[in-house]
Write an enzyme that holds these catalytic residues in place. Structure first.
Site, short mmCIF file in Angstrom:
data_model
loop_
_atom_site.label_atom_id
_atom_site.label_comp_id
_atom_site.label_asym_id
_atom_site.label_seq_id
_atom_site.Cartn_x
_atom_site.Cartn_y
_atom_site.Cartn_z
N THR A 763 -92.98 48.86 -20.36
CA THR A 763 -93.04 47.47 -20.80
C THR A 763 -94.39 46.87 -20.42
O THR A 763 -95.08 47.35 -19.52
CB THR A 763 -91.93 46.61 -20.18
OG1 THR A 763 -92.19 46.44 -18.77
CG2 THR A 763 -90.57 47.23 -20.37
N SER A 786 -94.75 48.78 -11.26
CA SER A 786 -95.06 48.57 -12.67
C SER A 786 -94.55 47.22 -13.14
O SER A 786 -93.76 46.55 -12.46
CB SER A 786 -94.42 49.68 -13.52
OG SER A 786 -93.00 49.57 -13.45
N HIS A 787 -95.00 46.81 -14.32
CA HIS A 787 -94.56 45.53 -14.88
C HIS A 787 -93.04 45.47 -14.98
O HIS A 787 -92.41 44.47 -14.61
CB HIS A 787 -95.18 45.33 -16.26
CG HIS A 787 -94.63 44.14 -16.99
ND1 HIS A 787 -93.56 44.24 -17.86
CD2 HIS A 787 -94.96 42.83 -16.94
CE1 HIS A 787 -93.27 43.03 -18.33
NE2 HIS A 787 -94.11 42.16 -17.79
N ALA A 788 -92.43 46.54 -15.47
CA ALA A 788 -90.97 46.54 -15.65
C ALA A 788 -90.26 46.32 -14.32
O ALA A 788 -89.25 45.60 -14.25
CB ALA A 788 -90.52 47.86 -16.27
N ILE A 791 -90.79 42.51 -13.07
CA ILE A 791 -90.05 41.50 -13.83
C ILE A 791 -88.54 41.71 -13.70
O ILE A 791 -87.77 40.75 -13.65
CB ILE A 791 -90.49 41.52 -15.31
CG1 ILE A 791 -92.00 41.24 -15.39
CG2 ILE A 791 -89.73 40.48 -16.11
CD1 ILE A 791 -92.43 39.92 -14.79
#
Length: 831
Positions: A763, A786-788, A791
């Site tokens: 993502t 990581s972004h995933a 978030i």
């Protein structure tokens, strides 16, 4: 003799045509070819003589179609046809020119193929149409282009028993995308092979290592399939189940690979093969030289200094896919690859993080780093002077380095350039990318050092290496991604409070919203506010790192679709964010109270407050650097593209992305057409998008793999995986059960429903809007930072990342349980 069986015919292209000659060769060497016969080239000569036709005759095509067979010729051909029909329900009739499929002139698609021929009348008519195709305008033009001079019309015809293929496709014995001799590539789908050959479907792709038979695979949409009907061929839609699974088993892929290797050995050069599978039996329908591979390689994929060579493949290279999604365009690669290498090397000298990146290069359009382990761990005090002010340090760099340059780019994007001024501005942009990525890592690396220090303290206190709860103590911190989401949510609140706006958002598709809003005063006022929002928050693209995709500023569709999503699901951002913040405070206070040593408690709290203060850096630096730099660069570079299009270098300004930097610089001063080169690279780029790039290259040691996984997450599939269990990195705690929904890109966002489990490769900030609806998150790539992961923790939903295989092994509608604390995914039931 005008017709002869494959097994009895002479291997002569002058008699059988090239396609026929290849089938004769395959048959005589025992490869699995459906029975058939050749109508030899002398039959056409006899037919033209009988009908008083010459190659130079006016409308020779029409003369052949209206011509008649002599009794002798007709009797021989129909006798062979009826004998073949005794074994097959129908036949395929294919042209076989002496020029076709020979090296340097593939004539692919230039002649004719007819399937499911059952009657004598059809058969004779199609024979004449094949002959006529030799004289068609398109073939004559192609022969002229290929400098192919044929003294006499040497057109044979292949008549072959038609296999009612359940699956079919094309095999390239040398990977046509990467030109790697060690790999073969299979494109396959359901039904007869014409759907794949003609490009009417998006096939499944299988890349097979010819030594180890290791398989990489990418699922295709397989939108339709073709099958024999009472007359001709019927085209049908594939079912959802057919689309969601691979059409070939691994065993079939390996068997195809073995047959392909035998065929390649037989010819002594690379081949491509058309195949069909019926009743578990593989059949070769055609085989021919891969005629354009060397020309394509030379014209479209020139080896540049930043591309991985065969010699490089002896080293360990790590795919940077967890940071930079998918293949990158040629122009962007000219900017980003040197910038990454420069920035990493410069910053690693200041802030050693335990790994050394020697080089950054490109392979199949993907960015890889050559990593070297064994770096001395950072000293206790490395970067410590920045720890209390990391966020402030970042914003100081942004305000003094990035934002002034962005203002310059904005001005350049509004300027009408001469070739000289455009070149000067282009070179300034290239130079700034080097500066930008040095500062990028100067921001990121100290935060990594601080977080690692705090995490080591946490694990010493806990006596374990569980990470999910540690990172959940760093949630509930506002950042630019969440700030963007909150603004979009506030727009949705405005919509919900206005009946007229609400009707527009409830009753229209996302792509219709702008048009509908422009029809009312309220709608126009709303759009004005959205455009103002985009001027601040819209410097991001669908693809996180590249120049190739539209950015939000260019098209309000992306923002409006997100607003509509908030309207639909009733999500209350402020309430949910407050819950996350309270959960974080509770977790942290409980942990802090568990530390008995007052001195250790004080020291941990000090490092924790520094780390929490810097928790916005991951998303904020992405917002201002990764996303905004590429977005601002895109708008400026479109002006360069317009200038090149005006001067005939390219046809459309967006063809610019498929040129390299040096070509742009040369073309500005000395315009020559580069359109053909750009089109070829665009095609290869899309092939790269469909193919699965390796997680790493070379043969790493266990230590190298371990070091790599600490940086990017899992790079190999977990050995504990079973048919109904998949393991990955535990990235956000909690357990949830729900239906799988695989999302491959932003075009599929509208298919995602509340309560689905989001399964994807990775993502980026653009995907954040899906998290509010998701029951859980699963990715193929990415790690705990990581972004995933970040978030998912902010939204308080379970996440298992870096599975490597989830998008392949799971199917839409599968019911699964996701345990974000243990990293385990369990299939409850299959769809």
């Amino acid at each position: 003799m005008y017709s002869v069986l494959f097994r009895q015919a002479e291997e002569s292209s002058q008699l059988a045509g090239a396609k026929g000659m290849n089938l004769i060769k395959l048959t005589k060497h025992g490869l699995p070819v459906p029975d058939g016969f050749i109508i030899q080239t002398n039959a056409l000569a006899r037919f033209m003589e009988d009908n008083q036709l010459q190659e130079t005759s006016e409308n020779v095509e029409g003369g052949i179609i209206s011509g008649t067979f002599s009794d002798e010729l007709k009797d021989e051909l129909t006798s062979s046809f009826y004998k073949l029909r005794e074994s097959y329900r129908s036949v395929a009739v294919r042209s076989s020119s002496a020029s076709e499929d020979l090296e340097g002139a593939s004539f692919a698609g230039q002649y004719e193929t007819y399937l499911n021929i059952k009657t004598e009348e059809e058969f004779l008519a199609k024979v004449k149409e094949c002959w006529a195709s030799f004289f068609s305008g398109r073939v004559s033009s192609y022969k002229k282009k290929m400098n192919n001079q044929i003294a006499e019309p040497l057109m044979g015809i292949v008549v072959q028993g038609l296999i009612d293929s359940e699956m079919s496709g094309v095999i390239f014995s040398r990977n046509p995308v990467t030109h790697d001799d060690r790999e073969l590539l299979i494109s396959a789908s359901y039904g007869l092979g014409e759907a794949v050959v003609s490009g009417n479907v998006t096939p499944d792709t299988f890349i097979v290592n010819k030594s180890s038979f290791e398989i990489q695979k990418e699922i295709g949409a397989k939108e339709i399939y073709m099958e024999s009907a009472a007359e001709g061929i019927a085209e049908k839609e594939t079912s959802e189940d057919m689309r969601s699974r691979f059409c070939l088993t691994d065993e079939q892929v390996i068997e195809l690979a073995e047959i392909t290797k035998k065929t390649e050995d037989l010819y002594g050069y690379p081949v491509d093969i058309e195949f069909g599978i019926a009743d578990h039996q593989i059949y070769l329908l055609q085989a021919r030289p891969i005629t354009t591979i060397d020309q394509d390689k030379k014209a479209a994929e020139e080896k540049r200094s930043f591309m991985i060579t065969d010699t490089d493949m002896n080293d360990f290279w790590l795919n940077m896919e967890s940071n930079i999604e998918g293949p990158v365009s040629p122009l962007f690669s000219s900017f980003i690859v040197p910038a990454l290498e420069y920035g990493l090397k410069k910053s690693m000298q200041k802030f050693p993080i335990g790994v050394v990146v020697d080089e950054v290069k490109l392979y199949r359009g993907h960015i890889y780093s050559k990593n070297q382990g064994g770096q001395q761990p950072p000293s206790e005090d490395c970067g410590k002077e920045l720890f209390p002010i990391l966020s402030e340090h970042m914003y100081d760099i942004i305000n003094h380095t990035y934002l002034p340059f962005y203002r310059t780019l904005d001005q350049l994007a509004q300027t009408e350039h001469t070739a000289e001024s455009a070149l000067e501005a282009f070179q300034k942009l290239k130079a700034f990318y080097l500066t930008a990525y040095e500062e990028h890592f100067n921001i990121v690396f100290p935060q990594i050092l601080l977080t690692n220090k705090l995490q080591a303290m946490y694990q010493d206190i806990q006596g374990e290496s569980e990470n999910a709860h540690f990172y959940e103590m760093l949630t509930g911190k506002m950042n630019k991604s969440l700030e963007t989401d909150r603004c979009l949510w506030l727009f949705s609140v405005e919509v919900q409070e206005n009946p007229n706006l609400l009707a527009i958002f409830e009753n229209n598709k996302p792509e219709q919203l702008q048009e509908k809003l422009e029809q009312t005063d309220e709608g126009r006022h709303f759009l004005k506010n959205v455009h103002e929002f985009l001027q601040e928050y819209g410097w991001r693209s669908v693809k996180s790192h590249d120049l190739i995709e539209q950015i939000w500023v260019e098209n309000p569709y992306f923002a409006l679709a997100n607003i509509q999503n908030y309207v639909r699901n009733g999500y209350h951002f402020d309430n949910e964010f407050q819950k996350t913040k309270e959960k974080r405070e509770k977790l942290y206070n409980e942990f802090l109270e568990s530390i008995e040593d007052p001195g250790l408690r004080t020291e941990f709290d000090r490092y924790y407050q520094w780390t929490l203060n810097s928790a916005n850096i991951k998303d904020d630096h992405h917002f201002y650097i990764d996303a905004m730099l590429d977005a601002k660069a895109r708008i400026f570079l479109l002006k360069i593209g317009e200038l090149l299009a005006e001067n005939g270098v390219i046809q459309d300004r967006e063809d610019l992305w498929f040129l390299y930097d040096d070509e742009v610089e040369q073309a500005l001063l000395h315009p020559v057409s580069l359109q053909e080169k750009a089109e070829k690279r665009r095609q290869i780029f899309h092939e790269y998008e469909l193919a699965q790039a390796p997680a790493y290259l070379g043969t790493p040691t266990k230590e190298q793999l371990k070091a790599a996984e600490e940086i990017v997450g899992a790079v190999i599939e977990d050995e504990k995986n079973t048919e109904n269990h998949i393991f990955g990195i535990a990235a956000s705690s909690g357990i949830a059960t729900g239906p799988v929904k695989i999302i491959r890109d932003a075009n599929e966002f509208s298919q995602f429903a509340p309560g689905d489990v989001l399964v994807c490769k990775m993502t980026t900030p653009l995907w954040t809007s899906l998290f509010q609806d998701a029951k859980a998150i699963i990715t193929d790539t990415g790690g705990i930072l990581s972004h995933a992961a970040i978030i998912a923790r902010e939204y308080g939903i379970p996440a298992v990342l870096g599975t490597r295989t989830a998008t392949e092994r799971l199917r839409d509608g599968d019911i699964i349980t996701v345990d974000g604390s243990s990293g385990k995914i369990t299939v409850v039931s299959r769809s």
